[in-house]
Design a protein around this motif. Structure first.
Motif, PDB file in Angstrom:
ATOM      1  N   VAL A 127     -72.639 -73.412-106.710  1.00  0.00           N
ATOM      2  CA  VAL A 127     -72.435 -72.034-106.288  1.00  0.00           C
ATOM      3  C   VAL A 127     -71.078 -71.933-105.599  1.00  0.00           C
ATOM      4  N   LEU A 128     -70.201 -71.077-106.162  1.00  0.00           N
ATOM      5  CA  LEU A 128     -68.812 -71.008-105.707  1.00  0.00           C
ATOM      6  C   LEU A 128     -68.527 -69.775-104.870  1.00  0.00           C
ATOM      7  N   SER A 129     -67.731 -69.976-103.842  1.00  0.00           N
ATOM      8  CA  SER A 129     -67.002 -68.896-103.169  1.00  0.00           C
ATOM      9  C   SER A 129     -65.593 -68.883-103.770  1.00  0.00           C
ATOM     10  N   PRO A 130     -64.765 -67.904-103.449  1.00  0.00           N
ATOM     11  CA  PRO A 130     -63.437 -67.844-104.078  1.00  0.00           C
ATOM     12  C   PRO A 130     -62.420 -68.829-103.503  1.00  0.00           C
ATOM     13  N   PHE A 131     -62.766 -69.568-102.476  1.00  0.00           N
ATOM     14  CA  PHE A 131     -61.777 -70.357-101.749  1.00  0.00           C
ATOM     15  C   PHE A 131     -61.496 -71.691-102.448  1.00  0.00           C
ATOM     16  N   SER A 132     -60.335 -72.240-102.185  1.00  0.00           N
ATOM     17  CA  SER A 132     -59.890 -73.429-102.916  1.00  0.00           C
ATOM     18  C   SER A 132     -60.807 -74.623-102.694  1.00  0.00           C
ATOM     19  N   ALA A 133     -61.324 -74.797-101.468  1.00  0.00           N
ATOM     20  CA  ALA A 133     -62.212 -75.928-101.197  1.00  0.00           C
ATOM     21  C   ALA A 133     -63.457 -75.860-102.073  1.00  0.00           C
ATOM     22  N   SER A 134     -63.916 -74.655-102.325  1.00  0.00           N
ATOM     23  CA  SER A 134     -65.097 -74.481-103.159  1.00  0.00           C
ATOM     24  C   SER A 134     -64.784 -74.748-104.624  1.00  0.00           C
ATOM     25  N   THR A 135     -63.704 -74.195-105.126  1.00  0.00           N
ATOM     26  CA  THR A 135     -63.377 -74.376-106.539  1.00  0.00           C
ATOM     27  C   THR A 135     -63.070 -75.841-106.867  1.00  0.00           C
ATOM     28  N   ARG A 136     -62.535 -76.597-105.894  1.00  0.00           N
ATOM     29  CA  ARG A 136     -62.246 -78.017-106.137  1.00  0.00           C
ATOM     30  C   ARG A 136     -63.504 -78.824-106.395  1.00  0.00           C
ATOM     31  N   THR A 137     -64.643 -78.375-105.886  1.00  0.00           N
ATOM     32  CA  THR A 137     -65.856 -79.168-106.041  1.00  0.00           C
ATOM     33  C   THR A 137     -66.310 -79.268-107.493  1.00  0.00           C
ATOM     34  N   VAL A 138     -65.894 -78.346-108.342  1.00  0.00           N
ATOM     35  CA  VAL A 138     -66.289 -78.426-109.750  1.00  0.00           C
ATOM     36  C   VAL A 138     -65.670 -79.656-110.398  1.00  0.00           C
ATOM     37  N   ARG A 139     -64.387 -79.867-110.156  1.00  0.00           N
ATOM     38  CA  ARG A 139     -63.747 -81.084-110.673  1.00  0.00           C
ATOM     39  C   ARG A 139     -64.422 -82.336-110.110  1.00  0.00           C
ATOM     40  N   PHE A 165     -61.697 -64.119-107.522  1.00  0.00           N
ATOM     41  CA  PHE A 165     -61.806 -65.558-107.755  1.00  0.00           C
ATOM     42  C   PHE A 165     -60.542 -66.092-108.442  1.00  0.00           C
ATOM     43  N   PHE A 166     -59.381 -65.627-107.972  1.00  0.00           N
ATOM     44  CA  PHE A 166     -58.139 -66.030-108.647  1.00  0.00           C
ATOM     45  C   PHE A 166     -57.802 -67.500-108.410  1.00  0.00           C
ATOM     46  N   MET A 167     -58.349 -68.117-107.358  1.00  0.00           N
ATOM     47  CA  MET A 167     -58.147 -69.560-107.180  1.00  0.00           C
ATOM     48  C   MET A 167     -58.887 -70.338-108.269  1.00  0.00           C
ATOM     49  N   TRP A 168     -59.926 -69.745-108.824  1.00  0.00           N
ATOM     50  CA  TRP A 168     -60.703 -70.364-109.900  1.00  0.00           C
ATOM     51  C   TRP A 168     -60.075 -70.081-111.249  1.00  0.00           C
ATOM     52  N   TYR A 169     -59.788 -68.819-111.531  1.00  0.00           N
ATOM     53  CA  TYR A 169     -59.267 -68.421-112.832  1.00  0.00           C
ATOM     54  C   TYR A 169     -57.757 -68.602-112.967  1.00  0.00           C
ATOM     55  N   GLY A 170     -57.061 -68.735-111.842  1.00  0.00           N
ATOM     56  CA  GLY A 170     -55.610 -68.758-111.874  1.00  0.00           C
ATOM     57  C   GLY A 170     -55.030 -67.352-111.794  1.00  0.00           C
TER      58      GLY A 170
END
Length: 252
Positions: A127-139, A165-170
């Motif tokens: 489960v993601l929030s828009p923040f970079s720490a969250s999006t990094r967990t997918v990798r 969610f631009f940190m996720w999508y770019g």
């Protein structure tokens, strides 16, 4: 194929436990033969809302097994011991930021290999929030289990819509998250987790109601129950894309 579903998030407040409660509710509604685990033990949301009566060592007939996954070794070991019960579906609400502990646990016990030998296919629900720490967990999640697992990336719309969610999508000045680019190569899917009105969630929590019970509880107003029904419909519509990964039945 049996499923071992682990709901994860990088830290508290991503909506991880609410997602676990939504999945638990659907499992109950479908009357699935499932074991549910709260990785935060007796203090966790899943245990508080879905446990019925006192925990029974070894097996919880209709409740939730409390396991302190970040606690002593014998507590963590219970996570793997649950496969001996042979339930077709195991749903675990993992503690916040569990990937480091899971990596160590896999190194100590061969967790993912043992799941395979026991006929289980693991699924990570991140489960993601828009923040970079969250999006990094997918990798990090994909690097942990690779093609030994399936992945459901869940964007929590509590935090906003697609553009947030631009940190996720770019975006124009930054490429997509590495997890976003890796996900398709590992068969991962992406779903949205619809927003639940804050006041309604507070009302449900105050009364310690499951989602389905709240829908019928007259202590909530008609408007609250109606909004909850619409939210439940939206939540159910999303997992229909990934029912096989979650051990659920596809809705008609």
């Amino acid at each position: 194929m049996k499923r071992f579903v682990m709901v994860c998030g990088d830290q508290g407040g991503t909506g991880k436990s609410l997602m676990a409660r939504a999945l638990a509710d659907r499992i109950r509604c479908e009357q699935r033969d499932a074991l549910m685990i709260d990785g935060d033990g007796e203090i966790g949301n899943l245990y508080q809302f879905y446990a019925k009566g006192e925990p029974v060592p070894g097996q919880i007939e209709n409740g939730v097994a409390p396991i302190h996954f970040t606690g002593p070794e014998q507590e963590r070991d219970q996570l793997l011991a649950t496969v001996d019960l042979g339930r077709p579906v195991i749903l675990a609400d993992m503690p916040a930021a569990p990937l480091t502990q899971l990596k160590q646990f896999d190194g100590d016990t061969g967790f993912f290999a043992e799941l395979t030998r026991s006929g289980y296919r693991p699924t990570f629900v991140n489960v993601l929030s828009p923040f970079s720490a969250s999006t990094r967990t997918v990798r990090e999640m994909i690097e942990l289990a690779g093609k030994q697992a399936d992945y459901v990336v869940t964007l929590n719309q509590w935090f906003g819509d697609h553009e947030d969610f631009f940190m996720w999508y770019g975006h124009a000045n930054s490429p997509p998250s590495s997890g976003y680019t890796m996900r398709p190569d590992y068969g991962g899917v992406e779903i949205a987790f619809p927003r639940l009105q804050a006041g309604l969630l507070v009302a449900i929590d105050e009364l310690l109601l499951t989602v389905s019970d709240a829908r019928e509880d007259t202590r909530l107003t008609t408007l609250q129950r109606s909004r909850l029904h619409r939210w439940m419909q939206a939540v159910d519509a999303e997992p229909d894309e990934v029912t096989g990964y979650l051990g659920l039945t596809r809705r008609q």
